[in-house]
Each structure stands twice: as structure tokens, then as C-alpha cells.
Design a protein around this motif. Sequence first.
Motif, short mmCIF file in Angstrom:
data_model
loop_
_atom_site.label_atom_id
_atom_site.label_comp_id
_atom_site.label_asym_id
_atom_site.label_seq_id
_atom_site.Cartn_x
_atom_site.Cartn_y
_atom_site.Cartn_z
N ASP A 93 -9.42 -6.89 62.29
CA ASP A 93 -9.17 -6.58 60.88
C ASP A 93 -7.73 -6.86 60.46
O ASP A 93 -7.48 -7.29 59.34
N TRP A 94 -6.76 -6.60 61.34
CA TRP A 94 -5.37 -6.85 60.96
C TRP A 94 -5.12 -8.33 60.71
O TRP A 94 -4.32 -8.69 59.84
N ARG A 148 -7.51 -10.44 59.63
CA ARG A 148 -8.21 -10.72 58.37
C ARG A 148 -7.36 -10.29 57.18
O ARG A 148 -7.30 -10.97 56.16
#
Length: 162
Positions: A123-124, A126
Amino acid sequence: MTTSNTTGRVLRPVTVLLYLNLLISVAFAVLTFLHKDGILDYQVLHWESTGRANPADRAGTRASLESVLWIRPVSVLVIAIVYVRLAGRLKLGRRRTYVRLLIITLLGLAGLGYLVVAAEFPDWMRAGQVAQALVLLALFVLLCTKSVRGYFPKQGRVPAKV
């Protein structure tokens, strides 16, 4: 005739967004290098959980994903060279520089869109890709404004008298 003050006012935001995009790219290339093992672990587990990889061949999956992971830092290096060159040439007012920048911006947006939607990254990463896409979107909108487009006429810029 365009004065240097007008040139600065028109091109400064374009140059700032170019370099901001480059800064984000370099930062995430460095973070990719520093956290490559964690990224690869995430990708291998994701592939195994979705049935795209055989858990018995974890080393093979990791090796193939690792080769793909290095595409980003290498592409950032190439893009850095192109961006620095383009930023330096913007003041010349050549239409082909404008068109190249427009094409590179659109290709960057398309590539980042693909990465956000289809690539298996933590996620980081993205979040960084979304931030970079927003910068490129702002650059695209800015490039489409009348003042910026007008600085790059189709017939070529008339050189300033000395």
C-alpha cells in the motif's frame, strides 16, 4: 515577444511539476532498493494466495519478480536524464519539446494507472504511485492551458533581439 519575466511566470510551474515528479520517482526508486526484500515477500505471498505461483517454487517466483522489480529504478534513471534535458529546453519555446513533454506525461499517467490498478505492490508504494499520478495529472492540465500552449507556437518561437 516574450520577456524573461513572462517566460518564468509561464514555465516555472511546469518546471516545478517536472522536478517534483522526478523527486517522487527517485525517492520511490531508492525506497524500492532499500525495501526490495519486503516488497518481494509481499509479491510472492500475493501470487501464492491468488494461485498465480506454486508455493513449492517460491525461489523461482521470487527470482522472476525480482527481475521485474528492477525495471522501476532503471526507468527512473532514464526518465531523469530525459526530464533534465526537457526542462532545460523548455525556454527555447520549441513546439516539439512541448509535444514530447505532453507525450511523456500521458505515457507516465498511463503507466502509473496500470501500476496502481494491476501491479501487486504494498500500500505504501501504491500511495506513492497515486501521488506521482496526481502530479502528472496536474502537469498535463497545466500543459493544456492557453498560456503554456501559447508559449510553444506551431510555427516556432521568434528569437528575442539582443
